[in-house]
Design an enzyme around this catalytic site. Sequence first.
Site, PDB file in Angstrom:
ATOM      1  N   GLU A 196      -2.312 -16.592  -9.645  1.00 56.38           N
ATOM      2  CA  GLU A 196      -1.152 -15.976 -10.288  1.00 56.38           C
ATOM      3  C   GLU A 196       0.159 -16.548  -9.753  1.00 56.38           C
ATOM      4  OE1 GLU A 196      -1.345 -11.712 -10.160  1.00 56.38           O
ATOM      5  OE2 GLU A 196      -3.390 -11.641 -10.948  1.00 56.38           O
TER       6      GLU A 196
ATOM      7  N   TYR B 292       0.838  -1.204   0.000  1.00 54.28           N
ATOM      8  CA  TYR B 292       0.000   0.000   0.000  1.00 54.28           C
ATOM      9  C   TYR B 292       0.873   1.255   0.000  1.00 54.28           C
ATOM     10  CZ  TYR B 292      -3.814  -3.183   1.159  1.00 54.28           C
ATOM     11  OH  TYR B 292      -4.726  -4.193   1.123  1.00 54.28           O
TER      12      TYR B 292
ATOM     13  N   ASN C 212     -11.939   0.285  -5.609  1.00 54.18           N
ATOM     14  CA  ASN C 212     -11.550   0.151  -7.021  1.00 54.18           C
ATOM     15  C   ASN C 212     -12.757  -0.255  -7.873  1.00 54.18           C
ATOM     16  OD1 ASN C 212     -10.356  -0.543  -9.444  1.00 54.18           O
ATOM     17  ND2 ASN C 212      -9.380  -2.411  -8.663  1.00 54.18           N
TER      18      ASN C 212
ATOM     19  N   CYS D 205      -5.963  -4.660  -7.877  1.00 53.37           N
ATOM     20  CA  CYS D 205      -5.802  -4.230  -6.487  1.00 53.37           C
ATOM     21  C   CYS D 205      -5.527  -5.429  -5.577  1.00 53.37           C
ATOM     22  CB  CYS D 205      -7.029  -3.449  -6.015  1.00 53.37           C
ATOM     23  SG  CYS D 205      -8.575  -4.329  -6.230  1.00 53.37           S
ATOM     24  N   HIS D 206      -5.804  -6.649  -6.069  1.00 51.49           N
ATOM     25  CA  HIS D 206      -5.491  -7.828  -5.249  1.00 51.49           C
ATOM     26  C   HIS D 206      -3.981  -8.024  -5.104  1.00 51.49           C
ATOM     27  CE1 HIS D 206      -5.678  -9.212  -9.472  1.00 51.49           C
ATOM     28  NE2 HIS D 206      -4.717 -10.053  -9.124  1.00 51.49           N
TER      29      HIS D 206
END
Lengths: 157, 211
Positions: B198, B140, B163, B171-172
């Site tokens: 991912e 962040y 978002n 944003c994850h």
Amino acid sequence: MRLPPFQSLVDAHASELHRFLVASVGPTDAEDCLQETLLSALRAYPRLRDATHLRAWLYTIAQHKATDAVRRSVRHRSEDLDGVNPGHLAEPPHESADEALWTRVRALPPKQRAAVIHRFVFDLAYKEIGMRTGTSEEAARQNVATGLRRLRMEVDR
Amino acid sequence: MTELEHPLSRLPASAPFDANAAASMLAQRATEGGLADVAYGWLDSPLGKLIVAVTPRGLVRIAYEREAEEEVLRELAEGVSPRVLRAPQRTDVARRELEGYFAGTLRAFDLPIDWTLVDGFALGVLRATARVPFGHVATYGEMAASAGSPRAARAAGNALHINPIPIVVPCHRIVPASGGIGGYGGGEDRKKFLLELEGAIPAWEPSRPRQ
């Protein structure tokens, strides 16, 4: 001013508008008229100043589209009749009494036609009919009465 | 009187109406006429049903089903344009890329973004977030710094929480410097799923071990 997403108007009112248009112009032209109505409404939508009478606003547009369609079909019919043997001009033999009545409703002046439909197809009070036809409550009452009188005269003829 | 009014109230009887056909015809004609300012459709994803909304400028909104559809559409009407129409075909490109992403065959989205729903500091944070690549994470604080306010980590977290285009604006991939995966607007389970998808965190571990 906060306007709801246009799709919510379509989802809420398209079916009833279609019914109004079937009554106004007949089943064949109703679908086209509905598309014309919704497209016109969509075009003008972001410029609307008043979000409180959206349904009445849609019906006013539908009424105008119906009037255009009726004029167009009358014009077509009279063009079709040029040079036609007058013997073929009789009413189609299979038209039922109901259909004949609706043909006459569609031939009423626009405000009378719309007022009669709102009154008898949708069972609306005169105040609401006035809002949907862009007239006062009193004028709506008058339009229904005059429309009915005219229809009755033609039936009796 | 009744001999007229009765048939008047009974008609028009024989007029079937196909609401879906009428709505898609309208969507098509509105699109051709340049009147469909916001078009939306749905996608069934491993994270549940997603609402996908696009404008002529690009992807403007993705919503998880925990947000009420009515709310999402109202927000689009107020924040972008009231000409919001259900036009799933218009969202096909975005939906295909999302499907590829969930299937593991697509690692970088190639979709223009319409940032209309975001402004100010949040816009800076989300633009920075959009540059964090697949499989990586950032903090962040790093996103706050990219947006010009290195000490505004908490404000960056708030911006990420709302978002409007999750998954595509990833944003994850933004996590707390202190460890763990942190919160997520769509729910922490979804964040974990995406990070595992991912390979950013091992699939067998509930979260990144605390330092």
